[in-house]
Design a protein around this motif. Sequence first.
Motif, PDB file in Angstrom:
ATOM      1  N   LEU A   1       1.231   4.976   1.051  1.00  0.00           N
ATOM      2  CA  LEU A   1       0.075   5.637   2.489  1.00  0.00           C
ATOM      3  C   LEU A   1       0.557   7.634   2.209  1.00  0.00           C
ATOM      4  O   LEU A   1       1.322   8.056   1.749  1.00  0.00           O
ATOM      5  CB  LEU A   1       0.636   5.825   3.376  1.00  0.00           C
TER       6      LEU A   1
ATOM      7  N   THR B   1      -3.904   4.313   0.137  1.00  0.00           N
ATOM      8  CA  THR B   1      -4.052   4.345   1.242  1.00  0.00           C
ATOM      9  C   THR B   1      -3.624   5.895   1.654  1.00  0.00           C
ATOM     10  O   THR B   1      -3.186   6.907   2.152  1.00  0.00           O
ATOM     11  CB  THR B   1      -3.554   3.363   2.430  1.00  0.00           C
TER      12      THR B   1
ATOM     13  N   THR C   1       1.128   5.770  13.446  1.00  0.00           N
ATOM     14  CA  THR C   1       0.245   5.668  11.981  1.00  0.00           C
ATOM     15  C   THR C   1       1.516   5.519  11.920  1.00  0.00           C
ATOM     16  O   THR C   1       2.660   3.502  11.299  1.00  0.00           O
ATOM     17  CB  THR C   1       0.061   6.133  11.219  1.00  0.00           C
TER      18      THR C   1
ATOM     19  N   LEU D   1      -4.702  -0.292   8.502  1.00  0.00           N
ATOM     20  CA  LEU D   1      -4.016  -0.462   7.909  1.00  0.00           C
ATOM     21  C   LEU D   1      -3.882  -2.158   7.147  1.00  0.00           C
ATOM     22  O   LEU D   1      -3.531  -2.254   6.020  1.00  0.00           O
ATOM     23  CB  LEU D   1      -2.203  -0.362   8.337  1.00  0.00           C
TER      24      LEU D   1
ATOM     25  N   GLN E   1       0.659  -1.127  -0.185  1.00  0.00           N
ATOM     26  CA  GLN E   1      -0.109  -0.106  -0.199  1.00  0.00           C
ATOM     27  C   GLN E   1       1.040   1.168   0.482  1.00  0.00           C
ATOM     28  O   GLN E   1       1.665   1.704   0.688  1.00  0.00           O
ATOM     29  CB  GLN E   1      -0.946   0.312   1.043  1.00  0.00           C
TER      30      GLN E   1
ATOM     31  N   VAL F   1      -0.098  10.204   4.438  1.00  0.00           N
ATOM     32  CA  VAL F   1      -0.511  10.100   6.039  1.00  0.00           C
ATOM     33  C   VAL F   1      -0.596  11.615   6.743  1.00  0.00           C
ATOM     34  O   VAL F   1       0.134  12.515   6.280  1.00  0.00           O
ATOM     35  CB  VAL F   1       0.698   9.952   7.062  1.00  0.00           C
TER      36      VAL F   1
ATOM     37  N   PHE G   1       4.566  -1.956   3.339  1.00  0.00           N
ATOM     38  CA  PHE G   1       3.455   0.026   3.208  1.00  0.00           C
ATOM     39  C   PHE G   1       4.964   1.142   3.085  1.00  0.00           C
ATOM     40  O   PHE G   1       5.678   1.088   3.210  1.00  0.00           O
ATOM     41  CB  PHE G   1       3.169   0.739   4.870  1.00  0.00           C
TER      42      PHE G   1
END
Length: 396
Positions: free
Chosen positions: A4, A96, A17, A284, A2, A6, A28
Amino acid sequence: MQTLTVLGASGSIGQSTLAVVRQHPEQFSLFALSAYRNVAAMVKDCVEFVPRYAVMVDEVAARDLRHELAQLGVNTQVLSGANALCEVAREPEVTTVMAAIVGAAGLLSTLAAVEAGKRVLLANKEALVMSGELFINSVHRYGAELLPIDSEHNAIFQCLPNTLQQNPGRGCLTDAGVSKILLTGSGGPFRYTPISELAAVTPAQAIAHPNWSMGPKISVDSATMMNKGLEYIEARWLFNAAPEQIQVLVHPQSVVHSMVQYSDGSVLAQLGQPDMMTPIAHALAYPNRIASGVAPLDFCTLSDLSFMAPDMGRYPCLKLAIDACASGQGATTALNAANEVAVAAFLAGQLGFMAIAEVNEAVMQQLGSTQVRHLDDIIAQDTRARDCATAEIRKR
Ligand code: NAD
Ligand code: MG
C-alpha cells in the motif's frame, strides 16, 4: 499480500486506514506514507510501520522528518515535494493506493495511481468532482480498479450487483434494474438551527459534526451540505447516474449510509456505525471481508431512523452543486475550487458561514459555463476559480 501507498496518511482517513491495516499485518504491507507537513504523525507511523518511503510535501518538514528518523534509526527514505506523491503512487511494487489527500491537491497523485493501473481506494472525492469523465476514462484505459471509500458511495457500491461493481462509471443502472440511488446525509450540525442564526456560527461550531469525526474541510462541507453536493457529483461519475437517478435524503442518525432502489420495489441499504474503518476495511479486502475494529450495530438500542427531503433554502450549496453537475465539468471544477477557497477563508475567520454559498454562487455565475475537456483545461479552470473566489472574498 497487498502493498500500500497511503496518500494523506496523517489525516483522518489516513489514520483510520492505518488502524485497519494494523489489525491485518499478514495481508497488507506499507510501501509509502504521505503528509503535507505533520512531522509528529509521520514519525510515529514510520516507527510503527517502517514504510520504504515517507513523503512530506513541505521541504522543511521533510528535513525535520529525515533528521528525526535518522536519530531513531528508522530505515525509511524521506522524499519531498508534490511530485514525489505521484512517484510513490505509481511505483511497480505498489498494488493499492489509498487516495486520502483533501481537495484538489490530491488530483495528480490520484490520477497517477489510476494511470499506473493500481487498485485505487478513493476517499479524495474532489479529484473525481474535478475530472469526472477523464478520471473514469483513465480507469478503463489503464485497467485500474476503483473502490469508493466515501461511506455513501461505498454503501451504494455494496448494494449494486457485481456486474456494475466491475464496471465503474460505465455500467447501465436501468439495465441492472436500478431505479434510484438514495444518497443519505445527516444534515450537519445546523440542521435545526434557525436560518437567521446561521450567519453568526463559528468555525468551532461548524466542525463539531454530530455523528462523524473528520478533517476540518469536509466537516464544514457537511455543515453547508456542499459535501452532499460533491457526493452527488461523485455518484454521477462512479455509477454513471443521470440526475433523475440520484435522490438526496436527510437522515439525521447516519445509520443507513445510502440505499439503492430497484424497479421491482426492493430497496437495498447498507447500515453501520458512523465509522470510516468500515468502508475502508470493505475496500481493502474486497471482494472478501475482514474485521475493521468497528463495534457491531445493536438494533435494540438504535433510535428511530428518519428520512426527509433537504431544504434547499437552508443548504444553498447543495443546490449549487446539483446545478453544476447538470452544467458540466467546467462548472463542477469551478465550484469545487471556489468552495475550497471559501471554506479555508471561513476556517481562518475571514468569511461568514453563509458567505461560503454566496462566494460559490458568484464564482459559478462568472465561470459556470466554461467548457473543459483535458487535464490542462481543468487545472486552468481550477486556478481561475480560485482567483475569482479570492476576489469575491475581498469584496466582502
Ligand atoms: P484531513 O484534513 O484529516 O487530512 C488531509 C490529508 O491530506 C492530510 O494527510 C494532509 O497532510 C494531506 N494534505 C493536505 N493538504 C495537502 C497538500 N496540499 N498536498 C498534499 N497533501 C495534503 O482530511 P480527511 O478528513 O482525512 O479527508 C481526506 C479526503 O477524504 C477528503 O477528500 C474528504 O472529502 C474525504 N473523506 C473523508 C471522510 C472522513 O471521515 N474524514 C469521509 C469521506 C470522505
Ligand atoms: Mg460521505
